[in-house]
Design a protein around this motif. Structure first.
Motif, PDB file in Angstrom:
ATOM      1  N   ALA A 174      45.905  42.194 -38.316  1.00 55.75           N
ATOM      2  CA  ALA A 174      45.976  42.138 -39.776  1.00 55.75           C
ATOM      3  C   ALA A 174      47.391  41.843 -40.244  1.00 55.75           C
ATOM      4  O   ALA A 174      48.369  42.088 -39.541  1.00 55.75           O
ATOM      5  CB  ALA A 174      45.477  43.451 -40.385  1.00 55.75           C
ATOM      6  N   ALA A 175      47.506  41.314 -41.462  1.00 60.63           N
ATOM      7  CA  ALA A 175      48.803  40.963 -42.036  1.00 60.63           C
ATOM      8  C   ALA A 175      49.222  41.961 -43.100  1.00 60.63           C
ATOM      9  O   ALA A 175      49.765  41.601 -44.147  1.00 60.63           O
ATOM     10  CB  ALA A 175      48.744  39.553 -42.623  1.00 60.63           C
ATOM     11  N   CYS A 176      48.963  43.240 -42.838  1.00 63.57           N
ATOM     12  CA  CYS A 176      49.414  44.334 -43.695  1.00 63.57           C
ATOM     13  C   CYS A 176      49.296  45.611 -42.879  1.00 63.57           C
ATOM     14  O   CYS A 176      48.667  45.608 -41.809  1.00 63.57           O
ATOM     15  CB  CYS A 176      48.578  44.424 -44.975  1.00 63.57           C
ATOM     16  SG  CYS A 176      46.892  45.037 -44.729  1.00 63.57           S
TER      17      CYS A 176
ATOM     18  N   ALA B 270      51.006  36.452 -44.851  1.00 62.54           N
ATOM     19  CA  ALA B 270      49.682  35.886 -45.083  1.00 62.54           C
ATOM     20  C   ALA B 270      49.750  34.370 -44.928  1.00 62.54           C
ATOM     21  O   ALA B 270      50.665  33.715 -45.403  1.00 62.54           O
ATOM     22  CB  ALA B 270      49.200  36.237 -46.484  1.00 62.54           C
TER      23      ALA B 270
ATOM     24  N   ALA C 119      45.312  40.456 -46.336  1.00 61.34           N
ATOM     25  CA  ALA C 119      46.616  39.846 -46.077  1.00 61.34           C
ATOM     26  C   ALA C 119      47.570  40.061 -47.250  1.00 61.34           C
ATOM     27  O   ALA C 119      47.275  39.704 -48.383  1.00 61.34           O
ATOM     28  CB  ALA C 119      46.451  38.348 -45.801  1.00 61.34           C
TER      29      ALA C 119
ATOM     30  N   PRO D 106      40.709  40.425 -42.403  1.00 59.53           N
ATOM     31  CA  PRO D 106      42.098  39.956 -42.314  1.00 59.53           C
ATOM     32  C   PRO D 106      42.510  39.087 -43.495  1.00 59.53           C
ATOM     33  O   PRO D 106      43.640  39.187 -43.983  1.00 59.53           O
ATOM     34  CB  PRO D 106      42.110  39.146 -41.006  1.00 59.53           C
ATOM     35  CG  PRO D 106      40.995  39.713 -40.202  1.00 59.53           C
ATOM     36  CD  PRO D 106      39.927  40.049 -41.206  1.00 59.53           C
ATOM     37  N   ARG D 107      41.599  38.241 -43.969  1.00 59.53           N
ATOM     38  CA  ARG D 107      41.925  37.375 -45.108  1.00 59.53           C
ATOM     39  C   ARG D 107      42.064  38.175 -46.394  1.00 59.53           C
ATOM     40  O   ARG D 107      42.994  37.969 -47.174  1.00 59.53           O
ATOM     41  CB  ARG D 107      40.852  36.298 -45.274  1.00 59.53           C
ATOM     42  CG  ARG D 107      40.740  35.328 -44.107  1.00 59.53           C
ATOM     43  CD  ARG D 107      39.979  34.076 -44.517  1.00 59.53           C
ATOM     44  NE  ARG D 107      38.673  34.377 -45.063  1.00 59.53           N
ATOM     45  CZ  ARG D 107      37.569  34.488 -44.348  1.00 59.53           C
ATOM     46  NH1 ARG D 107      37.628  34.372 -43.029  1.00 59.53           N
ATOM     47  NH2 ARG D 107      36.401  34.738 -44.920  1.00 59.53           N
TER      48      ARG D 107
END
Length: 293
Positions: free
Chosen positions: A134-136, A283, A103, A99-100
């Motif tokens: 997730a951020a995408c 993010a 992002a 996830p990081r």
């Protein structure tokens, strides 16, 4: 100057992950962005004995992890020889790192691990969690359907991020786009004897989505399908037969760890080919490890 976004793909040495890497590499080539291959190893959390066995060449857990990452790179190079490849070898769970790293990136791509029989239809827990948090956009790749078919997208709003992602996927691939809206009816409704009038609202929604798609990707062919069913996932899965990619949105926001919208959840479990789940969370984590080059 803003850095070019990459496609991030997780690789663990399995065949489903290899399929995901090859698909991700092809996407990176089409979109003209770097591919970031990530391998996460748990061994450093379990033991300090990572070095080679004395007197045994090319041995040791650290070497095995490096070799696994290199295999992922080789899969990518074979699928798309000209793509720029970044790599990261990290200690810990993929659910902790991916996830990081992903992002704000172009896309996160993961394989789907099946257990055979009916359970073979079910997507792996890491892929499901990433699709929910997730951020995408997150692509879960399974072999199947038609690699030369159209991109299909499910919409319930012309402004859906899923429509934007589907337009981009179709445009870069030179593929057609099929926009689907499913109108639900109560279970047991007599569809054959008493067909449901789709209604002006559903027609207007599809017309607006088609107009938006032609604005976002003027060069692609856009078709539409208005479906009626008691189950949205079932209608989408049936309609998506023969597609190269099914794009869905999600109404889950990751408030509960691993949560996801019910339609996206069902489609991920039972789709026969690649599924892209559109996500647009910002993010919020910084200080991520930088990829090797």
């Amino acid at each position: 100057m803003q850095e070019t976004r990459s496609i991030v793909v997780g690789y663990d040495g399995s065949e489903p992950a290899a399929t995901a890497v090859r698909w991700a590499a092809a996407q990176a080539s089409l979109r003209k962005v770097p591919l970031h291959v990530v391998h996460c190893t748990l061994w450093p959390l379990l033991t300090k004995n990572l070095g080679p066995v004395p007197g045994v060449a090319d041995s040791g857990l650290q070497h095995a992890a490096e070799l696994t990452l290199q295999q992922g790179v080789e899969h990518a190079q074979q699928a798309a020889p000209g793509v720029e490849i970044l790599t990261s070898l990290l200690s810990g769970s993929p659910a902790a790192h991916l996830p990081r790293i992903s992002a704000g990136q172009e896309m996160l791509v993961l394989g789907s691990r099946g257990l055979g029989g009916f359970m073979g239809l079910l997507v792996g827990s890491v892929s499901l969690e990433m699709a929910a948090t997730a951020a995408c956009p997150v692509a879960v790749v399974k072999q199947g359907e038609d690699p030369d078919g159209p991109v299909m997208v499910a919409v319930d709003d012309p402004a859906s991020p899923a429509l934007e992602d589907a337009c981009r996927a179709a445009a870069v691939a030179g593929a057609g786009l099929v926009i689907i809206h499913v109108r639900t009816v109560p279970a047991g409704y007599r569809l054959v004897r008493d067909p449901v009038d789709p209604g002006a609202a559903a027609e207007e929604l599809l017309e607006a989505a088609v107009a938006k798609a032609r604005e976002l990707a003027p060069g692609i062919t856009v078709d539409r399908q208005l479906l009626t069913d008691t189950s949205v996932p079932r209608a989408l899965l049936q309609a998506a037969r023969g597609s190269r990619l099914l794009v869905v949105g999600t109404k889950g926001h990751g408030v509960i760890r691993g949560s996801i919208g019910s339609t996206a959840h069902a489609v991920l479990h039972h789709a026969k080919g690649p599924v892209l789940v559109s996500r647009r969370q910002p993010a919020s984590v910084h200080g991520d490890p930088q990829p090797d080059r």
